[in-house]
Each structure stands twice: as C-alpha cells, then as structure tokens.
Design a protein around this motif. Structure first.
Motif, PDB file in Angstrom:
ATOM      1  N   ALA A  85     -35.289  10.894 -52.251  1.00 46.90           N
ATOM      2  CA  ALA A  85     -34.288  11.756 -51.634  1.00 46.90           C
ATOM      3  C   ALA A  85     -32.880  11.312 -51.972  1.00 46.90           C
ATOM      4  O   ALA A  85     -31.938  12.080 -51.852  1.00 46.90           O
ATOM      5  N   GLU A  86     -32.756  10.051 -52.400  1.00 50.57           N
ATOM      6  CA  GLU A  86     -31.435   9.573 -52.771  1.00 50.57           C
ATOM      7  C   GLU A  86     -30.818  10.413 -53.884  1.00 50.57           C
ATOM      8  O   GLU A  86     -29.612  10.414 -54.082  1.00 50.57           O
ATOM      9  N   PHE A  87     -31.672  11.154 -54.596  1.00 47.87           N
ATOM     10  CA  PHE A  87     -31.120  12.034 -55.625  1.00 47.87           C
ATOM     11  C   PHE A  87     -30.168  13.066 -55.031  1.00 47.87           C
ATOM     12  O   PHE A  87     -29.241  13.521 -55.692  1.00 47.87           O
ATOM     13  N   GLY A  88     -30.428  13.428 -53.797  1.00 51.87           N
ATOM     14  CA  GLY A  88     -29.503  14.331 -53.118  1.00 51.87           C
ATOM     15  C   GLY A  88     -28.130  13.699 -53.015  1.00 51.87           C
ATOM     16  O   GLY A  88     -27.110  14.309 -53.345  1.00 51.87           O
ATOM     17  N   VAL A  89     -28.108  12.446 -52.604  1.00 53.66           N
ATOM     18  CA  VAL A  89     -26.839  11.725 -52.489  1.00 53.66           C
ATOM     19  C   VAL A  89     -26.221  11.552 -53.877  1.00 53.66           C
ATOM     20  O   VAL A  89     -25.013  11.714 -54.061  1.00 53.66           O
ATOM     21  N   VAL A  90     -27.095  11.259 -54.845  1.00 52.83           N
ATOM     22  CA  VAL A  90     -26.616  11.089 -56.212  1.00 52.83           C
ATOM     23  C   VAL A  90     -25.909  12.356 -56.686  1.00 52.83           C
ATOM     24  O   VAL A  90     -24.782  12.319 -57.196  1.00 52.83           O
ATOM     25  N   MET A  91     -26.555  13.484 -56.473  1.00 53.81           N
ATOM     26  CA  MET A  91     -25.947  14.740 -56.925  1.00 53.81           C
ATOM     27  C   MET A  91     -24.681  15.045 -56.161  1.00 53.81           C
ATOM     28  O   MET A  91     -23.700  15.542 -56.714  1.00 53.81           O
ATOM     29  N   MET A  92     -24.705  14.735 -54.869  1.00 51.61           N
ATOM     30  CA  MET A  92     -23.509  14.997 -54.094  1.00 51.61           C
ATOM     31  C   MET A  92     -22.332  14.192 -54.626  1.00 51.61           C
ATOM     32  O   MET A  92     -21.233  14.712 -54.778  1.00 51.61           O
ATOM     33  N   LEU A  93     -22.593  12.936 -54.936  1.00 56.13           N
ATOM     34  CA  LEU A  93     -21.503  12.124 -55.449  1.00 56.13           C
ATOM     35  C   LEU A  93     -21.061  12.600 -56.827  1.00 56.13           C
ATOM     36  O   LEU A  93     -19.886  12.559 -57.170  1.00 56.13           O
ATOM     37  N   PHE A  94     -22.026  13.063 -57.606  1.00 52.93           N
ATOM     38  CA  PHE A  94     -21.669  13.642 -58.903  1.00 52.93           C
ATOM     39  C   PHE A  94     -20.727  14.830 -58.691  1.00 52.93           C
ATOM     40  O   PHE A  94     -19.694  14.960 -59.362  1.00 52.93           O
ATOM     41  N   LEU A  95     -21.082  15.673 -57.724  1.00 49.06           N
ATOM     42  CA  LEU A  95     -20.262  16.860 -57.458  1.00 49.06           C
ATOM     43  C   LEU A  95     -18.901  16.478 -56.877  1.00 49.06           C
ATOM     44  O   LEU A  95     -17.880  17.093 -57.206  1.00 49.06           O
ATOM     45  N   ILE A  96     -18.892  15.458 -56.034  1.00 49.02           N
ATOM     46  CA  ILE A  96     -17.598  15.003 -55.511  1.00 49.02           C
ATOM     47  C   ILE A  96     -16.751  14.483 -56.666  1.00 49.02           C
ATOM     48  O   ILE A  96     -15.563  14.783 -56.776  1.00 49.02           O
ATOM     49  N   GLY A  97     -17.411  13.729 -57.542  1.00 49.53           N
ATOM     50  CA  GLY A  97     -16.698  13.230 -58.727  1.00 49.53           C
ATOM     51  C   GLY A  97     -16.115  14.375 -59.526  1.00 49.53           C
ATOM     52  O   GLY A  97     -14.975  14.318 -59.993  1.00 49.53           O
ATOM     53  N   LEU A  98     -16.890  15.464 -59.649  1.00 52.31           N
ATOM     54  CA  LEU A  98     -16.417  16.634 -60.411  1.00 52.31           C
ATOM     55  C   LEU A  98     -15.130  17.197 -59.813  1.00 52.31           C
ATOM     56  O   LEU A  98     -14.284  17.727 -60.524  1.00 52.31           O
ATOM     57  N   GLU A  99     -15.026  17.109 -58.496  1.00 49.75           N
ATOM     58  CA  GLU A  99     -13.855  17.715 -57.854  1.00 49.75           C
ATOM     59  C   GLU A  99     -12.599  16.897 -58.035  1.00 49.75           C
ATOM     60  O   GLU A  99     -11.492  17.372 -57.781  1.00 49.75           O
ATOM     61  N   ILE A 100     -12.780  15.641 -58.430  1.00 52.68           N
ATOM     62  CA  ILE A 100     -11.609  14.777 -58.579  1.00 52.68           C
ATOM     63  C   ILE A 100     -11.110  14.848 -59.993  1.00 52.68           C
ATOM     64  O   ILE A 100     -11.553  14.110 -60.848  1.00 52.68           O
ATOM     65  N   GLU A 101     -10.203  15.744 -60.249  1.00 53.14           N
ATOM     66  CA  GLU A 101      -9.580  15.691 -61.555  1.00 53.14           C
ATOM     67  C   GLU A 101      -8.582  14.544 -61.496  1.00 53.14           C
ATOM     68  O   GLU A 101      -7.886  14.386 -60.494  1.00 53.14           O
ATOM     69  N   PRO A 102      -8.517  13.761 -62.561  1.00 52.38           N
ATOM     70  CA  PRO A 102      -7.607  12.617 -62.561  1.00 52.38           C
ATOM     71  C   PRO A 102      -6.200  12.985 -62.082  1.00 52.38           C
ATOM     72  O   PRO A 102      -5.544  12.217 -61.385  1.00 52.38           O
ATOM     73  N   LYS A 103      -5.782  14.206 -62.402  1.00 51.30           N
ATOM     74  CA  LYS A 103      -4.448  14.662 -61.996  1.00 51.30           C
ATOM     75  C   LYS A 103      -4.349  14.707 -60.470  1.00 51.30           C
ATOM     76  O   LYS A 103      -3.419  14.177 -59.875  1.00 51.30           O
ATOM     77  N   ASN A 104      -5.378  15.328 -59.839  1.00 50.08           N
ATOM     78  CA  ASN A 104      -5.399  15.403 -58.379  1.00 50.08           C
ATOM     79  C   ASN A 104      -5.488  14.024 -57.781  1.00 50.08           C
ATOM     80  O   ASN A 104      -4.878  13.732 -56.759  1.00 50.08           O
ATOM     81  N   PHE A 105      -6.288  13.202 -58.438  1.00 53.76           N
ATOM     82  CA  PHE A 105      -6.490  11.850 -57.965  1.00 53.76           C
ATOM     83  C   PHE A 105      -5.149  11.133 -57.903  1.00 53.76           C
ATOM     84  O   PHE A 105      -4.816  10.476 -56.927  1.00 53.76           O
ATOM     85  N   TRP A 106      -4.364  11.307 -58.935  1.00 52.34           N
ATOM     86  CA  TRP A 106      -3.056  10.666 -58.999  1.00 52.34           C
ATOM     87  C   TRP A 106      -2.156  11.180 -57.890  1.00 52.34           C
ATOM     88  O   TRP A 106      -1.444  10.431 -57.244  1.00 52.34           O
ATOM     89  N   ASN A 107      -2.223  12.508 -57.655  1.00 52.53           N
ATOM     90  CA  ASN A 107      -1.407  13.095 -56.592  1.00 52.53           C
ATOM     91  C   ASN A 107      -1.785  12.548 -55.227  1.00 52.53           C
ATOM     92  O   ASN A 107      -0.947  12.443 -54.337  1.00 52.53           O
ATOM     93  N   MET A 108      -3.084  12.222 -55.077  1.00 54.49           N
ATOM     94  CA  MET A 108      -3.567  11.794 -53.766  1.00 54.49           C
ATOM     95  C   MET A 108      -3.573  10.280 -53.635  1.00 54.49           C
ATOM     96  O   MET A 108      -4.080   9.750 -52.647  1.00 54.49           O
ATOM     97  N   ARG A 109      -3.038   9.579 -54.629  1.00 50.28           N
ATOM     98  CA  ARG A 109      -3.235   8.133 -54.660  1.00 50.28           C
ATOM     99  C   ARG A 109      -2.739   7.436 -53.399  1.00 50.28           C
ATOM    100  O   ARG A 109      -3.347   6.477 -52.929  1.00 50.28           O
ATOM    101  N   LYS A 110      -1.656   7.971 -52.816  1.00 46.17           N
ATOM    102  CA  LYS A 110      -1.099   7.310 -51.642  1.00 46.17           C
ATOM    103  C   LYS A 110      -2.048   7.404 -50.454  1.00 46.17           C
ATOM    104  O   LYS A 110      -2.273   6.424 -49.763  1.00 46.17           O
ATOM    105  N   THR A 111      -2.585   8.616 -50.213  1.00 46.95           N
ATOM    106  CA  THR A 111      -3.511   8.741 -49.091  1.00 46.95           C
ATOM    107  C   THR A 111      -4.810   8.005 -49.374  1.00 46.95           C
ATOM    108  O   THR A 111      -5.376   7.392 -48.473  1.00 46.95           O
ATOM    109  N   ILE A 112      -5.275   8.096 -50.629  1.00 46.01           N
ATOM    110  CA  ILE A 112      -6.544   7.439 -50.931  1.00 46.01           C
ATOM    111  C   ILE A 112      -6.418   5.931 -50.706  1.00 46.01           C
ATOM    112  O   ILE A 112      -7.189   5.335 -49.955  1.00 46.01           O
ATOM    113  N   LEU A 113      -5.398   5.338 -51.332  1.00 44.44           N
ATOM    114  CA  LEU A 113      -5.230   3.889 -51.205  1.00 44.44           C
ATOM    115  C   LEU A 113      -4.821   3.504 -49.791  1.00 44.44           C
ATOM    116  O   LEU A 113      -5.375   2.592 -49.201  1.00 44.44           O
TER     117      LEU A 113
END
Lengths: 626, 197
Positions: free
Chosen positions: A60-88
């Motif tokens: 069932a961990e594949f569900g978590v695996v896919m979810m994280l893959f999909l979350i990763g998909l949503e993080i475009e490096p550009k967005n990631f950079w914009n959010m760096r302050k809140t993330i960190l």
C-alpha cells in the motif's frame, strides 16, 4: 482466512466501498472511512486480514509513493523558489521545535538519547497523505492554511532525506552491517561501510535528477508520439515503479525517490497528463494504505499498556499542536487558519513507519519500542480526521473569522481563468490575440511536438486529452470562467461540453465548429456560443472579391454584417427543424438542396439591397411625386 | 501651385448623383489628392500616421461631405477625433497644420432658403459649420467659407452640370493662391465673382 489473493482483494474493495460511502454520507472525510474499514477487516475485529498486514502495508505504500510523486510534480522549481521563505521558515520551525520538545519528552521518559533522537525525528513528521487528502477534498489548497500546510509538509518531505542519511551514523557500530532485526534481503546501503551510506544516498538523488532530465522526458516524448493512451499510463507507472525500485535497492525510502522524480518532471509538458493518469491509482492505493494503517493498529499492544500509550499519544499530539500553533502565530496566520493548521498536521506521519523500521533494522530501536511507536503513529493518524471534525464543527463556528473579502489581484486574475483546448491554426490565433492583450489562457493540446515548441516560446501549454475530466480539473477548470474549444474535432468538443455542462455549469463554453451541421448539433444540445470557422473567412473572401469588382468597401462591410446576422438567425431557425434524411448517401445531395434553398432565399430577400441608409434616391422620388 | 487634399466622406458614394458628378470632375486634376475615407477605412480603423503624412504633403484641406443632420458623416468626425492630435495639430507644440487653408465642401438636400432664421432649419449654414470653423482655427489654419451644392433633392441635371464645372474652377483658383482677402466676406465660395456664371 483463505490465502487467496482474490478473496483478499474482494475484502479490501468491499470494505472500502462500504465504509467510505458511509463516511461520506455522514459528511466525514474519506480517510476516516478507509481507516475504519482497515480496523473492521483487520485481525482484531473481523479478522479477514491477519498477520500479513505488514505485507499489505508494504504494498500500500505505493499509494504514498505516488502521492509524493504527484506532490513533487506540483513543485515547479520556480514556485519552490517563490515559497522558499515559508518552506524554510515554517517547516524549519515546526520540525525543529517538535524535535526539540519530543526529544526532551522521551529523554524524560527514560529512553536512551539515540532512541529519543530517532523517535523525535519520526514524531516531527506529519502525514502528507492525510493532510493533503483532506485539504484537497475540502478545496482549501489556495488558502493561507493550504499553502502553509503544503510548505511545512514539503519541508518535512525534504528533511526526511537527511534524516535517513543521518540515522546510520547513530547505529551501534558492531551491529550495523549485520542487522539481526532486518527480515528482508540485504540492501545495497547495508552492505556499504558507514560513511559511504550517506554518499550513496546523495548519489542516487543526483542520479534521479539527471535521469529525469535526459532519460525520462525524452522517453515520454517518444511514447506520446505513438498516440496510444495506455502506453502513457504504462510509462507513468514505469517511472514511479522504476524510481521506487532504485531507491529500495539503495535502501532509502521509495517515496522520497518518487518525490524527487516528481520535482524533476514538474517542469516538463507532461506534468498534467502524468498527474491525471496517476490520480485514480493514487487514490485507490492511498485508500489501501489507510486501510493497512487501520488494520495494523495492534490492539494487543494497546491492551498491554493502555495508559502509557494513551498518555504518550495525547502528549505528542498536544506537543505537535502547540508547535504548529506557535509557528502559525509567528507567521501571522489568522486565527481560523492557525487552528486548521494546528489540528490537521498534529499527527505522526507515514514516514515514521519508514524511519522507525529503518532504525529498527539498524538495531537502534528495540522490538517493544517500535511496536509501541507504530501503534501510536497509526492511532494519531486515525485521530486526525476526528480532531479535524471537532475543530470544524465546534471550534471554528464560534470563532467566526470569515475568509477575507479583499483578495489580492492575482487571485482575481486566477479566478478569471481561460482554458483553450487545441492550439492548431484556429486556436493559436485566439491564443496569440488573447496574449497580446495580456490575457493568458491555459492551453491544452494533444500534439506533443507542438506542446514542446510552445513551451519553449513561453506559453503555458499542457499535453493531454482534454476530454478527460481529471485533465480539465488539473488545468484548473474549477476556477475557470471560459473554456474555448478550438479543436476541429466535433467529438472532442461534444465530450468537453458534456463534462462542463454536468460538472462545471458556471464555465462558459465557446465552441468552434467546422460547418453548419456541426453547429446544428451543438445548438440542439443547448449551446449558444458557436463559431463556424467557415463563416467569417468565407465572407471576408467574398467581400474582397466584390471589392475587386468595384463595389465600395464600406458598403460591403455592412453587407457582411447583415449577412452574418441573417445567417446566424437562419442557422438557429433551421437547427430545430427535423432532419428528414439521415442517410449518408443522401447527405451530399441534401447539402446541395439546402444551399440552393439559401441562395433562393437570399435572392428573394435581396441581401445586397437591404441597406437603404443614406440613400437620397428615395427622398427624391417622394419629393418629385408631389 | 498649391496642393489640395480632398478628404471625402460619404457612406454611400455609389448612390450619390451630386457627389459622383462633383468628384469625377476634379479627382484626376494635377496636385489634387482624392482621399475617400469610407473606401479607405470601411471598418473605421483609421491609420493616423498615414493621415498625418498626407496632411503634411498638402497646402489646402477640403472636408468634402454631405451635410447629414447638420453635420458630417460619422467617419469624418472619427477622422477629426483621431488625426488632429494634441501637440501635433493643436496644443503648445501642435503646429503641423499652421497656415494651411481649410474649408468644407458640402451637399445639402434643403435649399439655401430653408437654412436661415426664417426657414425651417432656423440657422444658416455658416452657423451650423461653427464646430468645423473653430476646429480649423484651433489648429492654426485659415478657414474659408464653404463651397455648397444645395437643394440636391430637386437639382436638375443642367444646374448640377454648372455646379460641377464651378467646382473645377474653384479648385483651380485655390491652387493659384486664392486669398482670404479675395472673398469679400461672402457666406459661400460659390458667390465670389470669379465663379459667377
């Protein structure tokens, strides 16, 4: 019970369908339904699923695996950079604070410092699966609470990599390489000497990034060119499984590998297509994961030590909630958003399973310690939706902080979204014209070459089959105002119009059709905004011909407007007329007959003579009669 | 020899007996530019820069149009609104049209008699043309009285022929440097002695 895979599948599916529908009927989150189903079919209630619960959890961990893959998909490096302050900032504060407090707690309870450190790491991580599922289900992704949660979870997902790299350094050196606790076959990581383990982790991360860019994206382009849909599904699954396998082989969490893979692919044109392809699998497997969590709640361990477990469970939740509340306060969240954040991330997450069993494999944790913590983790996850409901039903209404009315400009722009389906000759003209007016449309197209090219030109273009609800949804149809069907395939337009009419009736449809027959069909389906591609251009051509014949341009311009008005009226009149001949053979003849009818009508009606304005001839005639 | 720009504005030129006659007589003259606005801009999308360039090249600007509802047809108003820009045609730096000659050539259905305080139109042509006069003055142009063909509804072919010939003579006079002092305060250019038949 019986060892049949089919029987187990039936038990799982039936349990899920039953419990989730009941939970949904009661207005609860689907996560509760799954957890309940797990408890129900688990070894302590109905006993359908016995000791093999661990194996199911593994699968069932594949569900978590896919979810994280999909979350990763949503993080475009550009967005990631914009959010760096809140993330960190938020993530760092939350993880650091929780780790410090829980480390002190477990030291106080008399645990060894290494054990306390590992446990505090596990405790600091919240459940991305549960939190994201709830946030998405409630559509809160765009709220401050949503982005804050996302930032914190993201930070956790990244920090896990370092934790996994760090834990081997804690291992007792004499038992590190020959782990007696680990039941599975030895992984690459375990056969490596201590310092190299960390190095191997870093290397595999780099490998994923490089492979993503130079192997996976080119492969997807090749696959997309074949235009066989299931191949793309196969490719998506292959990516996830492949990365997971690699990570498992090295000995780190497959979920993290998948997350990284997602980030790498987030900049490619296949983002939305992958997202919508994996979504159904992800949800089912996540459900399975929740059920496995429910089934793995070891009621015997609880029964042995109910007070300790209950006490530690509550203390951990309170402690996590406290840190989250303070984090929210430091980042100036509104009270309601702060409470939502506090209660939805206060559980221990699925990565605890990974970290704890990893540490157990390295002999840092004892069997008893791990059993207790696994139960606490499962229980804390099960409690989250219930706490969420308490917060939502009883606490939030009393606070009554409304969502702020004033929204920043980009929100308005976002909610005015336009989706453009098909970027061929017709659609591209529309897209370019909109863009030159500062209006950006989200473009969907089924030609991967074109998508690739357009992305290079800086357009927001996604590859995929726009007749699929999930793709439209990931393209943001829920917040869209207008959807333009610029494809020349009437079937595609009809499929889209059906989806939009049923699910998103607020979205205005504007449809291109090739000819009046397609237009009839769409008119009869109740669509008003229909644009015959043949109408305007043919009239422009006819106008230019007459201009070359010596007719005055302004007069012709007016006549074109007159003709269009008259033709649109007649189109709407004739659409409701029953079609006598449906036979294909008669179609051509019928078309000719209709054209003849139109021409006769035009002639009798005198389209060209219609315009009497500024005509002094009439006045002269009347005056001269006197 | 002065260069003349005929800014012609008629939504239905092909049906206008009078204007066809007038225009056909003068449009091929040397140093006369016939500029048909409704043909050039059927969608009202005026190319302002091209229009300015055209204006720069000419010494005399004639707004030639039928007198619709005591004014010009809409495209000519559009032309005025768009082309005569601030700081180009008027305003502190707006001297592009300085000292050019400007006038209206108009055709009216009603006769001269109905355009006076006793007639049913209550006002004279000169009074109705005030906005054009002031526009020309604001742009630093010399505004001449109009050349008018009136009572077109009942105009006989013979009289129209006379008007047409006179319009040609009038263009010649303008080209040869007709001066404001030659006009003797006439209300219509048709009335100056040189054009008396």
């Amino acid at each position: 019970m019986t060892g049949s895979i089919l029987f187990e599948a039936i038990v799982f599916l039936a349990g899920a369908i039953l419990c989730v529908s009941i939970a949904k009927r009661l207005g609860l989150s689907s996560v509760i339904g799954y957890l309940l189903a797990g408890v129900l079919i688990g070894p302590y209630v109905l006993g359908f699923i016995g000791e093999e619960g661990q194996d199911i959890l593994h699968f069932a961990e594949f569900g978590v695996v896919m979810m994280l893959f999909l979350i990763g998909l949503e993080i475009e490096p550009k967005n990631f950079w914009n959010m760096r302050k809140t993330i960190l900032g938020m993530g760092g504060l939350q993880v650091g604070g929780t780790m410090l407090l829980s480390y002190l707690l477990f030291i106080g309870l008399g645990f060894d410092w290494k054990v306390s450190l590992v446990i505090s790491m596990a405790v600091a991580l919240s459940s991305t699966a549960i939190a994201m599922q709830t946030i998405k289900e409630k559509g809160l992704m765009d709220t401050t609470f949503g982005t804050s949660s996302f930032s914190i979870l993201l930070f956790q997902d990244i920090i896990v990599i370092f934790m996994l790299g760090f834990i081997p350094l804690l291992a007792n050196s004499e038992s590190a390489t020959t782990s007696k606790n680990h039941g599975d076959q030895a992984t690459l990581l375990e056969s490596l000497p201590m310092g190299f383990q960390t190095l191997a982790i870093i290397l595999s991360v780099v490998l994923i990034i490089v492979a993503g860019k130079y192997l996976i994206v080119p492969m997807l382009r090749k696959v997309a060119k074949t235009d066989v849909r299931e191949l793309l599904i196969a490719a998506a699954l292959l990516i996830v499984f492949g990365i997971s396998f690699l990570m498992e082989y090295v000995g780190i969490s497959p979920a993290l590998g998948a997350f990284l893979g997602g980030v790498v692919l987030s900049n490619s044109e296949f983002k939305h297509e992958l997202e919508s392809t994996l979504e159904p699998f992800k949800n089912l497997l996540l459900g399975l994961f929740f059920m496995a969590v429910g089934a793995s709640i070891n009621f015997i361990v609880i029964a042995k030590n109910p007070l300790t477990i209950g006490g530690v469970l509550i203390t951990i939740i309170v402690l996590k909630a406290l840190v989250l509340y303070i984090t929210g306060a430091i980042f100036k969240l509104k009270l309601d958003q702060k409470l939502l954040l506090t209660f939805s991330l206060a559980q221990i997450g699925e990565f605890a399973f990974v970290l704890l069993s990893f540490a157990f494999g390295l002999n840092i944790l004892s069997q008893d310690e791990m059993d207790m913590l696994l139960v606490i983790t499962a229980l804390s996850m099960s409690l989250t939706p219930i706490i969420g409901i308490v917060n939502e039903r009883f606490i939030l209404p009393k606070i009554g902080t409304k969502e702020s009315v004033k929204r920043p400009m980009d929100h308005i722009a976002k909610s005015q979204k336009i989706i453009l389906v098909g970027f061929g000759h017709f659609g591209s003209t529309i897209g370019r014209f909109l863009r030159s007016h500062g209006v950006e449309a989200t473009i969907l197209d089924h030609d991967s070459n074109r998508v690739d090219f357009l992305r290079k030109m800086g357009f927001e273009v996604y590859y995929g089959d726009a007749t699929r609800l999930d793709l439209l949804e990931s393209a943001g149809i829920a917040e869209a105002k207008i959807i333009i069907c610029a494809t020349n395939k009437i079937g595609v337009s009809k499929a889209i119009s059906k989806i939009v009419k049923e699910k998103y009736p607020h979205v205005e449809l504007m449809i291109r059709t090739k000819n009046r027959y397609d237009a009839y069909e769409l008119l009869n389906l109740g669509h008003e905004n229909i644009y015959r591609e043949s109408l305007d251009t043919s009239l422009v051509l006819a106008k230019d011909v007459l201009s070359k014949m010596g007719f005055r341009k302004y007069t012709l311009n007016r006549q074109v407007q007159n003709f269009k008005k008259y033709d649109e009226e007649s189109l709407r009149r004739l659409a409701s007329e029953p079609k006598r001949e449906e036979d294909y053979i008669f179609k051509a003849r019928q078309e000719l007959a209709q054209q003849e009818k139109f021409l006769n009508e035009d002639f009798k009606r005198g389209v060209v003579d219609y315009d009497h304005h500024w005509d002094s001839e009439q006045i002269r005639k009347i005056l001269n009669k006197k | 020899m002065k260069k003349i720009l005929i800014l012609f504005s008629h939504p239905k030129f092909e049906k206008s007996r009078v204007n066809l006659s007038l225009i056909n007589h003068i449009k091929y003259k040397e140093n006369v530019t016939f500029h048909d606005l409704y043909e050039q801009y059927p969608d009202f999308h005026i190319d302002v820069n091209a229009e300015k360039e055209l204006l720069n090249k000419h010494d005399v600007i004639i707004w030639h149009h039928p007198f619709y509802w005591y004014s010009c047809p809409p495209l000519m108003k559009q032309w005025i609104d768009m082309v005569l820009e601030f700081n180009w045609a008027y305003g502190p730096k707006g001297n592009a049209l300085q000292n050019k000659i400007c006038l209206n050539t108009i055709t009216t259905g009603g006769t001269k008699e109905v355009y006076c305080s006793e007639g049913y139109n209550s006002f004279t042509i000169k009074q109705f043309l005030r906005p054009f006069e002031q526009t020309a003055i604001l742009c630093g142009m010399e505004y001449f009285p109009p050349f008018a063909v009136m009572g077109t509804h009942n105009l006989s072919d013979e009289v129209l022929e006379d008007y047409t010939i006179n319009y040609g003579k009038f263009i010649d006079l303008l080209q040869d440097g007709l001066d404001i002092n030659d006009l003797e305060n006439k209300s219509f250019l048709n009335d100056i002695p040189q054009l008396k038949l």
